[in-house]
Each structure stands twice: as structure tokens, then as C-alpha cells.
Design a protein around this motif. Structure first.
Motif, PDB file in Angstrom:
ATOM      1  N   THR A 116      39.272  14.705  55.984  1.00 25.29           N
ATOM      2  CA  THR A 116      40.361  14.979  55.034  1.00 25.29           C
ATOM      3  C   THR A 116      40.916  13.679  54.419  1.00 25.29           C
ATOM      4  O   THR A 116      40.924  12.726  55.076  1.00 25.29           O
ATOM      5  N   ASN A 171      43.381  18.340  48.209  1.00 24.32           N
ATOM      6  CA  ASN A 171      43.956  19.796  48.456  1.00 24.32           C
ATOM      7  C   ASN A 171      42.805  20.712  48.022  1.00 24.32           C
ATOM      8  O   ASN A 171      43.091  21.103  46.865  1.00 24.32           O
ATOM      9  N   HIS A 190      49.940  26.780  53.075  1.00 25.32           N
ATOM     10  CA  HIS A 190      50.016  25.941  51.910  1.00 25.32           C
ATOM     11  C   HIS A 190      50.409  26.302  50.987  1.00 25.32           C
ATOM     12  O   HIS A 190      50.795  27.630  50.432  1.00 25.32           O
ATOM     13  N   ARG A 222      49.996  15.391  45.671  1.00 23.80           N
ATOM     14  CA  ARG A 222      48.582  15.776  46.242  1.00 23.80           C
ATOM     15  C   ARG A 222      47.723  15.758  45.037  1.00 23.80           C
ATOM     16  O   ARG A 222      47.940  16.069  43.918  1.00 23.80           O
ATOM     17  N   ARG A 282      58.733  17.865  56.162  1.00 20.97           N
ATOM     18  CA  ARG A 282      57.564  18.466  56.960  1.00 20.97           C
ATOM     19  C   ARG A 282      56.886  17.341  57.951  1.00 20.97           C
ATOM     20  O   ARG A 282      56.435  16.401  57.584  1.00 20.97           O
ATOM     21  N   ASP A 285      53.618  14.849  56.956  1.00 19.22           N
ATOM     22  CA  ASP A 285      53.325  14.761  55.801  1.00 19.22           C
ATOM     23  C   ASP A 285      53.326  13.477  55.303  1.00 19.22           C
ATOM     24  O   ASP A 285      54.015  12.551  55.588  1.00 19.22           O
TER      25      ASP A 285
HETATM   26  N1  UFG Z   1      54.877  21.888  50.856  1.00 19.61           N
HETATM   27  C1  UFG Z   1      56.051  22.269  50.598  1.00 19.61           C
HETATM   28  N2  UFG Z   1      56.370  23.719  50.795  1.00 19.61           N
HETATM   29  C2  UFG Z   1      55.648  24.640  51.283  1.00 19.61           C
HETATM   30  C3  UFG Z   1      54.169  24.406  51.766  1.00 19.61           C
HETATM   31  C4  UFG Z   1      53.929  22.883  51.515  1.00 19.61           C
HETATM   32  O1  UFG Z   1      56.977  21.718  49.892  1.00 19.61           O
HETATM   33  O2  UFG Z   1      56.031  25.685  51.653  1.00 19.61           O
HETATM   34  C5  UFG Z   1      54.481  20.821  50.517  1.00 19.61           C
HETATM   35  C6  UFG Z   1      53.846  19.761  51.831  1.00 19.61           C
HETATM   36  O3  UFG Z   1      54.890  19.341  52.369  1.00 19.61           O
HETATM   37  C7  UFG Z   1      53.059  18.807  50.999  1.00 19.61           C
HETATM   38  C8  UFG Z   1      52.299  19.773  49.814  1.00 19.61           C
HETATM   39  O4  UFG Z   1      53.170  20.780  49.716  1.00 19.61           O
HETATM   40  O5  UFG Z   1      53.716  17.730  50.440  1.00 19.61           O
HETATM   41  C9  UFG Z   1      51.015  20.252  50.121  1.00 19.61           C
HETATM   42  O6  UFG Z   1      51.148  20.999  51.459  1.00 19.61           O
HETATM   43  P1  UFG Z   1      49.971  21.924  51.976  1.00 19.61           P
HETATM   44  O7  UFG Z   1      50.232  22.446  53.417  1.00 19.61           O
HETATM   45  O8  UFG Z   1      49.520  22.990  50.721  1.00 19.61           O
HETATM   46  O9  UFG Z   1      48.578  20.935  52.073  1.00 19.61           O
HETATM   47  P2  UFG Z   1      48.507  19.363  52.765  1.00 19.61           P
HETATM   48  O10 UFG Z   1      48.600  18.180  51.899  1.00 19.61           O
HETATM   49  O11 UFG Z   1      49.553  19.451  54.053  1.00 19.61           O
HETATM   50  O12 UFG Z   1      47.237  19.484  53.515  1.00 19.61           O
HETATM   51  C10 UFG Z   1      46.113  20.164  52.819  1.00 19.61           C
HETATM   52  C11 UFG Z   1      45.204  20.864  53.923  1.00 19.61           C
HETATM   53  C12 UFG Z   1      44.664  19.796  54.931  1.00 19.61           C
HETATM   54  C13 UFG Z   1      43.973  18.545  54.186  1.00 19.61           C
HETATM   55  C14 UFG Z   1      45.079  18.088  53.225  1.00 19.61           C
HETATM   56  C15 UFG Z   1      44.360  17.028  52.354  1.00 19.61           C
HETATM   57  O13 UFG Z   1      46.051  21.717  54.829  1.00 19.61           O
HETATM   58  O14 UFG Z   1      43.712  20.228  55.706  1.00 19.61           O
HETATM   59  O15 UFG Z   1      45.363  19.088  52.513  1.00 19.61           O
HETATM   60  O16 UFG Z   1      45.379  16.102  51.573  1.00 19.61           O
HETATM   61  F1  UFG Z   1      43.788  17.715  55.079  1.00 19.61           F
END
Ligand code: UFG
Length: 327
Positions: A116, A171, A190, A222, A282, A285
Motif C-alpha cells: 500500500t 486508492n 472508503h 489521494r 480520522r 490518515d
Molecule cells: N474519507 C472521508 N470521509 C469518509 C471516508 C473517507 O473524509 O467517510 C477520507 C479519508 O479520511 C481519506 C480519504 O477520504 O483522507 C480516502 O479514504 P479511504 O478510506 O477511501 O482510503 P484510504 O486512503 O484511507 O485507504 C485506502 C485503502 C488502503 C490503502 C490506501 C492507499 O483503504 O487499503 O487507500 O492510499 F492502503
């Protein structure tokens, strides 16, 4: 090639399984269905099993004459991992060690590992993108579990001749063009699927985690990569793995989008207003993760077909509209 895909009924795993089959490989999805969906795996290709089950893995390796493993099976939510580190380390590290041992004992010496972008330290203001060699700072238990397994795989390679490629996803998102296979997690954490729940009438607003990050609009940035482009990278990568050879690739488009930009793009795709509520940050992050994927392009001839966030969200929207309750 005869390939076993652990977690092959998951969102990314099943997309890769279907792509491998289309390109003439013999592949089986090995999945305990705790998160995956049998409906996403083509008929006759699903083996229900756990990566903790050493004997079952060995039986499958021998019966199917498996030459390579693609290891997708893992827990994947950054925020959840901060609340449940024990479960993340058990599943993502301990169970993966069992898989590696079964592979070594059965002579399976090729591996692709789903890692990741979260292993990286966030990008500085003046850095355009993360290269494979950018500094690592796996902050959350999820990111650390992936980073630890990267190191473990490297040690197995040096000691036992395992050939491997580590793919660091940015992502993953989107759905296939026909709208048949898409992103479904339970619970969903997500951003894109949650945003699309608003126009589906399933939630009133989207909560935005943090508005004070050091990014242009204060929300996290992202690199959203379409799942079919991810799958294409996997096929190219597994075909290039050789015993005792190690490689690392970032998979992303090189474009960064903030949380607010994703929401705006979704409003344009769906043709409606998506109310926003700002919430605290969160846990776990990272402010900005954008891929430098030049190595993948140069070395494996990969080019992402989907680079526009609106077009990517449109594929997701088609699937979510047709499957409002998931699979
Ligand atoms: N976010 C919000 N509100 C939500 C959900 C997410 O603001 O309801 C934000 C998060 O804080 C983050 C962004 O949107 O800043 C993306 O969040 P995601 O949960 O969609 O994805 P992540 O970046 O946390 O993680 C994803 C995968 C991981 C992977 C990562 C790589 O879940 O497995 O991308 O960047 F490692």
C-alpha cells in the motif's frame, strides 16, 4: 501460469482473477469469504479456504500445481486498524507467515504481494509524487502490517530463493464498464462508495475527516486508481516475476485529488448536491499520497486507461446504481 490468488473474492483480487482468466492464465481464488463475495468470482474458480490453514494450502498447491501466489487477503481499513491492531497483525502478518511457509514447503517460488501507499511518509509541499524509494513511515497498524510483510517477504527471498514483486496500491476505485462488478465492503469505509450513498438516498451527507491538513483545500489528497488499471499492472507484474528476483512498483495515476474534489466530481457525475459535514481527523490518515508510477510504465509498459476522476467515479456510479445493496 497456474496462480493462486488469496483474497481472490475481494474487490481488487476478483478483478485481477477475471483479468488473468481473460489473458489465458489458470487462476483460482482462495478466499474464506469473510470479506469477499462469491458472486465476483467466475464459476469453478473459487476455493473456499483460510490462509491460516496450512494443510489446505499445501493440498491446493499440489493438486492445482500452483506456480505463483498473488497475496491479496488482508484487512485493509486504515482507521479501523488503529482501533483493532491485534486483528490486523493476526490476519495481515501471522496468517501471511503461514501462507509463506506453505509456499516454501511446497516449492511455490513466485509471489506478488498487495502492499500500500500507506507505507510512505506523506509527500512534502514541493514533492510532486512518491517514488518506490521515497521515505517510508508506516503510521497506522494497517500500514505497518503491510510494511512488515514487505520486509519478511524480502528475507524469505534472500534465504529461500522466493521471487517476488511488491505492488504498492494507491486508492483503488471504480467498477467494470458493464457495471457488473464493483466496490463493496461491509462495513464500507472508503470515500467514493460512501459519497455515492448520498445520491442513492442511503445517507444524508458525507462526513469529511479533517479540514486542516497541509493541502490546498485542507482535506487529504489521494491518487485514485481504477481497479481495472490495477489489475492490468498485476498481470504484467506476475508475468515478469522470476525466482529469487525482487521488485517494487507503485501503482497510481500520478494525479492527486482532495476529498472535496472527489465530492465535487461525484456531484457532477450524479447531477445532484452532496451535502458535506466536516468532522475531526480520522486516526492513521496521511495528508497527501500521490504516486510516481514511472517505473511501472517504463519497466512493464503499463499505462492507466482511466485518469480522470469524473470518469472513474462514473464507472463506480453505474455499478452502485445497479447494485444499491452491493452483491
Ligand atoms: N474519507 C472521508 N470521509 C469518509 C471516508 C473517507 O473524509 O467517510 C477520507 C479519508 O479520511 C481519506 C480519504 O477520504 O483522507 C480516502 O479514504 P479511504 O478510506 O477511501 O482510503 P484510504 O486512503 O484511507 O485507504 C485506502 C485503502 C488502503 C490503502 C490506501 C492507499 O483503504 O487499503 O487507500 O492510499 F492502503
Amino acid at each position: 501460469m497456474k496462480i493462486l490468488a488469496t483474497g481472490g473474492a475481494g474487490y481488487v483480487g476478483s478483478t485481477v482473477v477475471r483479468t488473468l482468466l481473460q489473458r489465458g492464465h489458470e487462476v483460482y481464488a482462495y478466499d474464506n469469504l469473510c470479506k469477499g463475495y462469491k458472486e465476483s468470482v467466475p464459476a469453478g474458480r473459487l476455493i473456499i479456504g483460510d490462509i491460516n490453514d496450512y494443510h489446505k494450502l499445501c493440498t491446493v498447491f499440489k493438486e492445482k500445481q500452483i506456480e505463483a501466489v498473488m497475496h491479496f487477503a488482508s484487512y485493509i481499513a486504515v482507521g479501523e486498524s488503529c482501533e483493532k491492531p491485534r486483528e490486523y497483525y493476526d490476519n495481515n502478518i501471522a496468517a501471511s507467515l503461514n501462507l509463506l511457509d506453505a509456499m516454501m514447503d511446497c516449492g511455490v517460488k513466485k509471489m506478488l504481494f498487495s502492499s500500500t501507499a500507506a507505507v510512505f511518509a506523506p509527500l512534502g509541499d514541493n514533492d510532486p509524487a512518491l517514488t518506490e524509494d521515497s521515505p517510508k513511515a508506516p503510521d497506522s497498524p494497517y500500514a505497518f502490517s503491510k510494511f512488515a510483510l514487505e520486509r519478511i517477504i524480502d528475507h524469505y527471498s534472500k534465504a529461500y530463493g522466493l521471487g517476488f514483486t511488491i505492488l504498492r496500491y494507491f486508492n483503488a476505485c471504480g467498477a467494470d464498464n458493464d457495471g457488473c462488478f464493483g466496490e463493496a465492503h461491509d462495513p464500507e469505509t472508503h470515500l467514493i462508495p460512501l459519497v455515492l450513498q448520498v445520491p442513492l438516498g442511503q445517507r444524508e451527507f458525507i462526513g469529511v475527516f479533517g479540514s486542516d491538513y497541509p493541502t490546498p483545500d485542507g482535506t487529504c489528497v489521494r491518487d485514485y486508481i481504477h481497479v481495472e488499471d490495477l489489475a492490468d499492472a498485476h498481470v504484467r507484474a506476475i508475468e515478469a516475476v522470476e525466482p529469487a528476483k525482487a521488485d517494487y512498483f507503485n501503482i497510481g495515476t500520478g494525479n492527486g485529488n482532495s476529498v472535496l474534489e472527489v465530492i465535487k466530481a461525484a456531484e457532477e457525475v450524479c447531477g445532484c448536491k452532496i451535502p458535506v459535514k466536516f468532522l475531526p481527523r480520522r486516526s492513521g490518515d496521511t495528508s497527501r499520497l500521490v504516486a510516481g508510477a514511472d517505473k511501472l510504465r517504463k519497466q512493464l509498459g503499463w499505462t492507466p486507461k482511466h485518469t480522470d476522476i469524473k470518469e472513474i467515479i462514473a464507472t463506480a456510479w453505474k455499478w452502485h446504481k445497479a447494485h444499491p445493496k452491493g452483491y
